[in-house]
Design a protein around this motif. Sequence first.
Motif, PDB file in Angstrom:
ATOM      1  N   LEU A 296       0.817  -1.208   0.000  1.00  0.00           N
ATOM      2  CA  LEU A 296       0.000   0.000   0.000  1.00  0.00           C
ATOM      3  C   LEU A 296       0.855   1.265   0.000  1.00  0.00           C
ATOM      4  CD1 LEU A 296      -2.964  -0.925   2.371  1.00  0.00           C
ATOM      5  CD2 LEU A 296      -3.090  -0.383  -0.062  1.00  0.00           C
ATOM      6  N   LEU A 297       1.973   1.239   0.702  1.00  0.00           N
ATOM      7  CA  LEU A 297       2.858   2.405   0.709  1.00  0.00           C
ATOM      8  C   LEU A 297       3.462   2.641  -0.672  1.00  0.00           C
ATOM      9  CD1 LEU A 297       4.600   1.843   4.160  1.00  0.00           C
ATOM     10  CD2 LEU A 297       2.863   3.557   3.597  1.00  0.00           C
ATOM     11  N   ALA A 298       3.747   1.576  -1.408  1.00  0.00           N
ATOM     12  CA  ALA A 298       4.233   1.722  -2.784  1.00  0.00           C
ATOM     13  C   ALA A 298       3.150   2.313  -3.671  1.00  0.00           C
ATOM     14  CB  ALA A 298       4.703   0.371  -3.328  1.00  0.00           C
ATOM     15  N   GLN A 299       1.908   1.823  -3.529  1.00  0.00           N
ATOM     16  CA  GLN A 299       0.815   2.301  -4.368  1.00  0.00           C
ATOM     17  C   GLN A 299       0.485   3.769  -4.113  1.00  0.00           C
ATOM     18  OE1 GLN A 299      -2.557  -0.240  -3.602  1.00  0.00           O
ATOM     19  NE2 GLN A 299      -1.414  -2.112  -4.031  1.00  0.00           N
ATOM     20  N   VAL A 300       0.437   4.156  -2.846  1.00  0.00           N
ATOM     21  CA  VAL A 300      -0.076   5.473  -2.488  1.00  0.00           C
ATOM     22  C   VAL A 300       1.025   6.527  -2.415  1.00  0.00           C
ATOM     23  CG1 VAL A 300      -1.230   6.781  -0.657  1.00  0.00           C
ATOM     24  CG2 VAL A 300      -2.079   4.524  -1.329  1.00  0.00           C
ATOM     25  N   TYR A 301       2.165   6.162  -1.816  1.00  0.00           N
ATOM     26  CA  TYR A 301       3.243   7.137  -1.617  1.00  0.00           C
ATOM     27  C   TYR A 301       4.357   7.016  -2.659  1.00  0.00           C
ATOM     28  CZ  TYR A 301       1.339   8.288   3.009  1.00  0.00           C
ATOM     29  OH  TYR A 301       0.540   8.713   4.044  1.00  0.00           O
ATOM     30  N   GLY A 302       4.380   5.917  -3.404  1.00  0.00           N
ATOM     31  CA  GLY A 302       5.433   5.737  -4.395  1.00  0.00           C
ATOM     32  C   GLY A 302       6.793   5.480  -3.785  1.00  0.00           C
ATOM     33  N   VAL A 303       6.835   4.730  -2.664  1.00  0.00           N
ATOM     34  CA  VAL A 303       8.112   4.461  -1.998  1.00  0.00           C
ATOM     35  C   VAL A 303       8.268   2.962  -1.755  1.00  0.00           C
ATOM     36  CG1 VAL A 303       8.246   6.706  -0.847  1.00  0.00           C
ATOM     37  CG2 VAL A 303       7.098   4.796   0.305  1.00  0.00           C
ATOM     38  N   GLU A 304       9.534   2.546  -1.714  1.00  0.00           N
ATOM     39  CA  GLU A 304       9.869   1.203  -1.246  1.00  0.00           C
ATOM     40  C   GLU A 304      10.040   1.294   0.263  1.00  0.00           C
ATOM     41  OE1 GLU A 304       9.968  -1.488  -2.937  1.00  0.00           O
ATOM     42  OE2 GLU A 304      10.046  -0.827  -5.023  1.00  0.00           O
ATOM     43  N   ALA A 305       9.285   0.495   0.994  1.00  0.00           N
ATOM     44  CA  ALA A 305       9.305   0.610   2.452  1.00  0.00           C
ATOM     45  C   ALA A 305       9.319  -0.764   3.097  1.00  0.00           C
ATOM     46  CB  ALA A 305       8.091   1.400   2.929  1.00  0.00           C
ATOM     47  N   ARG A 306       9.922  -0.804   4.278  1.00  0.00           N
ATOM     48  CA  ARG A 306       9.835  -1.978   5.135  1.00  0.00           C
ATOM     49  C   ARG A 306       8.977  -1.617   6.345  1.00  0.00           C
ATOM     50  NH1 ARG A 306      15.267  -2.500   7.071  1.00  0.00           N
ATOM     51  NH2 ARG A 306      15.693  -0.499   6.040  1.00  0.00           N
ATOM     52  N   VAL A 307       8.110  -2.517   6.727  1.00  0.00           N
ATOM     53  CA  VAL A 307       7.275  -2.323   7.907  1.00  0.00           C
ATOM     54  C   VAL A 307       7.665  -3.399   8.908  1.00  0.00           C
ATOM     55  CG1 VAL A 307       4.941  -2.185   8.820  1.00  0.00           C
ATOM     56  CG2 VAL A 307       5.414  -1.375   6.496  1.00  0.00           C
ATOM     57  N   GLU A 308       8.281  -2.951  10.021  1.00  0.00           N
ATOM     58  CA  GLU A 308       8.817  -3.883  11.012  1.00  0.00           C
ATOM     59  C   GLU A 308       8.339  -3.476  12.394  1.00  0.00           C
ATOM     60  OE1 GLU A 308      13.036  -3.650  10.440  1.00  0.00           O
ATOM     61  OE2 GLU A 308      12.959  -4.535   8.425  1.00  0.00           O
ATOM     62  N   ARG A 309       8.599  -4.317  13.358  1.00  0.00           N
ATOM     63  CA  ARG A 309       8.233  -4.007  14.737  1.00  0.00           C
ATOM     64  C   ARG A 309       9.491  -3.842  15.578  1.00  0.00           C
ATOM     65  NH1 ARG A 309       2.848  -4.286  16.052  1.00  0.00           N
ATOM     66  NH2 ARG A 309       1.496  -5.300  14.501  1.00  0.00           N
ATOM     67  N   CYS A 310       9.452  -2.868  16.479  1.00  0.00           N
ATOM     68  CA  CYS A 310      10.585  -2.619  17.362  1.00  0.00           C
ATOM     69  C   CYS A 310      10.530  -3.599  18.534  1.00  0.00           C
ATOM     70  CB  CYS A 310      10.563  -1.175  17.850  1.00  0.00           C
ATOM     71  SG  CYS A 310       9.253  -0.828  19.045  1.00  0.00           S
ATOM     72  N   SER A 311      11.466  -3.432  19.471  1.00  0.00           N
ATOM     73  CA  SER A 311      11.548  -4.351  20.608  1.00  0.00           C
ATOM     74  C   SER A 311      10.322  -4.274  21.514  1.00  0.00           C
ATOM     75  CB  SER A 311      12.809  -4.043  21.420  1.00  0.00           C
ATOM     76  OG  SER A 311      12.786  -2.707  21.899  1.00  0.00           O
ATOM     77  N   ARG A 312       9.549  -3.187  21.413  1.00  0.00           N
ATOM     78  CA  ARG A 312       8.329  -3.059  22.203  1.00  0.00           C
ATOM     79  C   ARG A 312       7.087  -3.470  21.407  1.00  0.00           C
ATOM     80  NH1 ARG A 312       8.699   2.334  26.054  1.00  0.00           N
ATOM     81  NH2 ARG A 312      10.639   1.771  27.116  1.00  0.00           N
ATOM     82  N   GLY A 313       7.297  -3.978  20.219  1.00  0.00           N
ATOM     83  CA  GLY A 313       6.184  -4.442  19.408  1.00  0.00           C
ATOM     84  C   GLY A 313       5.496  -3.369  18.601  1.00  0.00           C
ATOM     85  N   ARG A 314       6.041  -2.159  18.585  1.00  0.00           N
ATOM     86  CA  ARG A 314       5.421  -1.072  17.843  1.00  0.00           C
ATOM     87  C   ARG A 314       5.831  -1.124  16.372  1.00  0.00           C
ATOM     88  NH1 ARG A 314       6.768   3.654  22.281  1.00  0.00           N
ATOM     89  NH2 ARG A 314       5.200   3.031  23.822  1.00  0.00           N
ATOM     90  N   ILE A 315       4.909  -0.692  15.512  1.00  0.00           N
ATOM     91  CA  ILE A 315       5.167  -0.712  14.076  1.00  0.00           C
ATOM     92  C   ILE A 315       6.138   0.403  13.708  1.00  0.00           C
ATOM     93  CG2 ILE A 315       4.112  -0.399  11.801  1.00  0.00           C
ATOM     94  CD1 ILE A 315       1.567  -1.601  12.943  1.00  0.00           C
TER      95      ILE A 315
END
Length: 258
Positions: free
Chosen positions: A228-247
């Motif tokens: 969705l980030l590629a479609q809408v924002y035109g970017v290559e992105a990684r979506v990961e979680r930190c040590s506290r589980g946050r996106i």
Amino acid sequence: MQGLLAQGISVRFGARPVLQGLDLPLLRPGEVTVLAGPNAAGKSTLLRAIAQLQPHGGRVTLDGQDLAHMPARDRSRLVGFMPQTLPGASSLVALESVIAALRAGATIGARQADHAALAVMEKLGIAALALEPLSALSGGQRQMVSLAQAIVRDPRLLLLDEPTSALDLARQVRLLSELRRLAGEGRIVVAVLHDLALAAQWADRIVLLHDGRTHAEGRPEEVLTPALLAQVYGVEARVERCSRGRIMVLIDGEHAPG
């Protein structure tokens, strides 16, 4: 039906369509909803249309009541709107501006209005600015005063247009914590945010706008995906979680269409 519903919202600026029959899902009390999307997606226009500050086609209802057909004074009691910026040329001091916002939607005595306005400023940590002229405040300070104006009438629906844009990190946390608290008391909170990391951390729901329409909506983990980030924002992105589980959203570069 309890909640905010927007159906078929259309806005044109001259010959240019900005919103094109946009629908929002039912936004329920107790939730913080973030409107996200690239520049010119129509986020601020949609917020102003919901607040009935922008002429539009379609229908906006709050708890089943059509906001467009409601007397302005009644609507002002139910809907709090925080614009991107307050005018800096005002001759009012900060406390006077919050009192004016309170009395615009309620019949209240002068002493009671003074106490109510100051109590809201104290809650937001800006009581020290009470007697400062708006023209002397920084952009971030004016944003906090604007939030005080928006919430002083205890609205059912709170609409905020880029509320964190001029705030330092501590003020961002204070403001967003206050929004979470307000939603937790049973209000509907809708905010335009550009910062996807903040949206991921603080929103219950994200509505992603693109080309004047709702492109996707759902929980942050459902909406903030690489595809969705590629479609809408035109970017290559990684979506990961930190040590506290946050996106976390990590942008690696522009998306090269295949």
